[in-house]
Enzyme design. Structure first.
Site, short mmCIF file in Angstrom:
data_model
loop_
_atom_site.label_atom_id
_atom_site.label_comp_id
_atom_site.label_asym_id
_atom_site.label_seq_id
_atom_site.Cartn_x
_atom_site.Cartn_y
_atom_site.Cartn_z
N GLU A 8 0.88 -1.18 0.00
CA GLU A 8 0.00 0.00 0.00
C GLU A 8 0.91 1.22 0.00
OE1 GLU A 8 -3.53 0.36 2.70
OE2 GLU A 8 -3.21 2.53 2.40
N HIS A 10 2.22 4.52 -1.93
CA HIS A 10 1.61 5.41 -2.90
C HIS A 10 2.59 6.33 -3.61
CE1 HIS A 10 -2.15 4.07 -1.24
NE2 HIS A 10 -1.83 4.50 -0.05
N ASP A 286 2.06 2.03 3.94
CA ASP A 286 1.19 3.16 3.60
C ASP A 286 1.99 4.44 3.45
OD1 ASP A 286 -1.12 4.45 2.82
OD2 ASP A 286 -2.18 4.25 4.71
C1 GRE Z 1 -3.83 7.13 2.18
O1 GRE Z 1 -4.01 7.29 0.98
O2 GRE Z 1 -3.43 6.06 2.63
C2 GRE Z 1 -4.07 8.26 3.11
C3 GRE Z 1 -4.62 9.44 2.60
C4 GRE Z 1 -4.80 10.49 3.45
C5 GRE Z 1 -4.47 10.38 4.80
C6 GRE Z 1 -3.96 9.22 5.30
C7 GRE Z 1 -3.76 8.15 4.46
O3 GRE Z 1 -4.93 9.54 1.30
O4 GRE Z 1 -3.26 7.00 4.94
ZN ZN Z 2 -3.03 4.29 1.68
#
Ligand code: GRE
Ligand code: ZN
Length: 327
Positions: A8, A10, A286
């Site tokens: 996860e 990004h 994340d």
């Molecule tokens: C995520 O995409 O995992 C995310 C957000 C905004 C705040 C926290 C978060 O998009 O984990």
């Molecule tokens: Zn995320």
């Protein structure tokens, strides 16, 4: 632990970056944050090296493609995001792979883009950021409805996992959050939104039609594992509108997989592990919404994870799930 795999994780392209600004934290952090989420080079790789993350499946930031009202634009932005991920994976094949962003505004276009990403770009699955808006701002389309059955048929046929990632409820539909914007996002509302969407999929009969589907959710299962017993217990008395042919708990445990993204806590993990079992749990960080350091420091040192499970949940489960070309 060395050799962890995370998925996860990004990235953003210029067209999807600005939506993330509200979530970056204190205003002074934006420069740093935007640098992190745009970078797929040395900085991210050094961070991965320092935290024992060998391989990451990259995905476009939320809400990304799902908040684009114009379908043609959604298709184009998804392709652009996916091409950027593919470029990074070509440059660093032993460090990065991809999860496809999909223009869910059009189920056939979403199927076509997933097919392209898997067959031509070597992606390992999809990551979709919750419900899709389409045409007008006050629209929220969930994927349990019949219009998406052909899309799910494609996912099943390609035999790749589908990661359902959080997004925030629309302001026009969030009267119950009024006066409490903090409550709508990652502290609570993300999990509410994603758990409802997941439970809708379970209750729609989708997994009876396509029993091999694998849906991944993050954040230790968006509160569902903790609640699973009670859901089934109460549905004995009020199953109105439920279209699964088996108890929801059974469907969830067969078709859903859960990651540790953004949830680095022993008691919550122990509960999730006890409900899900070691085969259905996976490490993830994340990044850059969370730091790889926080994720790895907790994961590598947690006393509630045995050394055998640490290797499974941190690495070998992911190799198996995504058919990764790693030992
Ligand atoms: C995520 O995409 O995992 C995310 C957000 C905004 C705040 C926290 C978060 O998009 O984990
Ligand atoms: Zn995320």
């Amino acid at each position: 632990m060395k050799g962890k795999i995370a998925f996860e994780e990004h990235m953003a392209i210029e067209q999807t970056l600005s939506e993330t600004k509200n979530f970056a934290g204190e205003s002074g952090r934006w420069d740093d944050f935007s640098g992190q989420i745009l970078d797929l080079g040395a900085r991210r790789l050094e961070n991965m090296d320092a935290t024992g993350i060998e391989f990451a499946l990259l995905s476009l930031n939320a809400p990304g493609v799902q908040s684009i009202l114009d379908t043609a634009e959604a298709i184009e932005v998804a392709q652009r995001g996916n091409d950027a991920i593919a470029d990074a994976a070509v440059r660093y094949p032993d460090r990065y792979g991809g999860l496809a962003a999909l223009p869910m505004q059009d189920p056939d276009a979403a199927s076509a883009e997933l097919d392209r990403c898997v067959k031509e770009l070597g992606f390992k699955g999809a990551m979709v950021n919750g419900f899709t808006q389409k045409g007008v701002p006050d629209s929220a389309i969930y994927y349990d409805i019949p219009e998406y059955r052909t899309f799910w048929a494609t996912v099943a046929e390609l035999d790749v996992p589908f990661y359902l990632h959080p997004r925030m409820q629309l302001p026009s539909r969030a009267q119950n959050y009024e006066g409490h914007p903090w409550l709508m996002s990652a502290p609570w509302g993300f999990a509410v939104e994603t758990s409802i969407h997941s439970l809708r999929l379970c209750g729609s009969g989708l997994f009876d039609d396509y029993p091999s589907l694998k849906v991944i959710i993050g954040h230790l299962g968006e509160f569902i594992p903790h609640a699973l017993w009670r859901i089934d217990a109460r549905m004995r008395f009020s199953p109105r509108g439920y279209r699964g042919t088996r108890p929801l708990g059974e469907i969830f445990l067969e078709n859903f997989l859960v990651t540790t993204s953004g949830f680095f806590n022993d008691p919550a993990f122990r509960n999730t592990l006890e409900v899900m079992g070691t085969d259905r749990l996976f490490f993830s960080a994340d990044y850059p919404f969370e730091s790889m350091q926080d994720a790895a420091e907790w994961y590598d040192n947690s006393q509630v994870i045995s050394e055998e499970d640490r290797m499974k949940i941190g690495r070998s489960n992911a190799i198996k799930l995504f058919n990764l070309d790693l030992d």
